[in-house]
Enzyme design. Structure first.
Site: not given
Length: 446
Positions: A305, A326, A440
């Site tokens: 961000e 893994h 937003k």
């Protein structure tokens, strides 16, 4: 007498990112020198900011008033509490989770206790809004012994406000309306004339106490403010030690005469120079400790961000060792040469039990007889960087002698300053997030 130097809280090595270690895929001395030279001005500016207080983050380690206020608020909130629920998204949630995990939260066997300390209330974090998850939580929690901490810097974070309204409604439905002021605590910015703050309005209407969110420190940089310290205090951590560790990193900023002498500057220079000259577009954070799992997620938000703007930045990826050996290690070692892997190693705990030699032999791992699990993890933490180096993949090492509060405070401050300096190299503002704000606005409109 010459004063004794304090033992380092962590040690950083960038040798695995340079040409002597990984050949042509690493940085040559001249390229690194140029990147460090570009940081001389930004480093001077940060030194000035630390002295004048223009950047409040750098003055935070010296403050204790907000700690005292948080302690007092929890002294009123926690009596009779079995569970403390934290609502807050992004930086309002990840920082607290990072510190709570240092004390064992979310780790089987360590979740209810801080090592060597008394039992503390359970902690739950709901940082992702999901109606089914929230409904299930509110239906199964014993609301009379549950406490809710609501965090939103602006007071307008719709996810957190929705959670707050749902929790208040559930508490009222349970016949506990009269106890609401003792069951809830809010953290949000102080009231400002002409500025709406939905959380402050909602909580004030219910007589719920609030702590002021620091107005000069944004969410993803707020881990060492009361946003992160409240969960740390609930888990029984020494938050003053967290601040001391962070303060040592800030002190290093003020004494370094050149970016090469300052670990966060060195880390920023390596990351951005590898991106600009070698196409290393992915920043992998891989701690070898369960107690640093949420730290890797916290770092991802901080880096993404802060730096992902105007077509610039590199992509952060959270990993955890040894489990991700893994899953993702194959890609890092044999896939595109696009990854800088930062490995954080923690010294083994001497108190860990040793494996029985006879049983180890029976299982075909006789080499582990008389050794601890920590010895195996430590061996992996050394073998993987060596393998990456042999494959010509850049790897940065951070070694932590003891993963306690002071070291964690230093680690957090290191990466916040490293991110700020990386932004300076990219020529962008580390503290805004214009694309997030647009999302937003569109969410509200829809």
């Amino acid at each position: 007498m010459t004063p004794t130097r304090e033992a380092p809280l962590y040690l950083q090595s960038i040798a695995g990112c340079l040409q002597p270690a990984i050949g042509s895929h690493g940085l040559d001395a001249e390229t690194l020198d140029r990147a460090l030279a570009r940081l001389e001005g930004p480093l001077r500016a940060l030194k000035s900011d630390a002295g004048t207080g223009r950047l409040p983050l750098l003055r935070l380690p010296a403050d204790t008033t907000d700690i005292e206020a948080a302690e007092q608020a929890l002294a009123r909130l926690l009596p009779g509490a079995a569970t403390v629920v934290f609502f807050g998204t992004g930086g309002s949630g990840l920082g607290g989770q990072t510190l709570a995990q240092l004390a064992g939260w979310n780790i089987p066997g360590l979740g209810g206790l801080k090592r060597g300390g008394p039992k503390h209330p359970r902690t739950r974090f709901y940082d992702n809004l999901d109606g089914a998850t929230l409904a299930g939580a509110l239906a199964t929690l014993d609301l009379a012994t549950t406490r809710f901490v609501l965090v939103s810097k602006s007071g307008g974070t719709v996810e957190t406000l929705a959670q707050a309204v749902a929790a208040l409604s559930a508490v009222k439905a349970a016949g506990l309306a009269a106890k609401i002021p003792t069951l809830f605590l809010g953290v949000t910015e102080p009231a400002k004339a002409g500025t709406a703050n939905g959380m402050r309005a909602l909580l004030s209407a219910h007589g719920i106490p609030m702590l002021d969110h620091h107005t000069g420190i944004g969410g993803r940089f707020s881990v060492l403010t009361n946003v992160g310290l409240l969960p740390a205090l609930v888990r029984g951590l020494d938050v003053r030690a967290l601040r001391r560790g962070a303060g040592r990193v800030v002190a290093g900023l003020t004494t370094a005469s050149h970016p090469r002498e300052y670990p966060p500057a060195l880390g920023a220079a390596v990351a951005i120079a590898l991106s600009e000259t070698h196409g290393v577009s992915t920043q992998v954070m891989m701690p070898y400790s369960d107690r640093l799992g949420r730290f890797a997620n916290w770092f991802v938000q901080l880096w993404a961000e802060s730096l992902g703007k105007t077509g610039k930045g590199t992509t952060p990826v959270p990993c955890l060792g040894p489990v991700d050996q893994h899953s993702q290690l194959q890609l890092f070692m044999d896939g595109p040469r696009a990854h800088l892997i930062s490995i954080i190693r923690v010294a083994p705990d001497a108190s860990e039990p040793k494996l029985d030699a006879e049983l180890a032999n029976l299982a075909g791992i006789g080499f582990m007889g008389g050794r601890s699990i920590g010895d195996l993890v430590a061996a992996q933490g050394h073998a993987v960087p060596e393998a990456l180096t042999r494959a010509g993949r850049p790897v940065r090492l951070i070694d932590i002698p003891a993963l306690e509060e002071e070291a964690m405070g230093a680690l957090l401050m290191h990466f916040m300053i490293e991110t700020i300096l990386a932004a300076a190299l990219l020529g962008i503002d580390a503290f805004d997030q214009p694309a997030v704000e647009l999302a937003k606005q569109l969410t509200r409109a829809r």
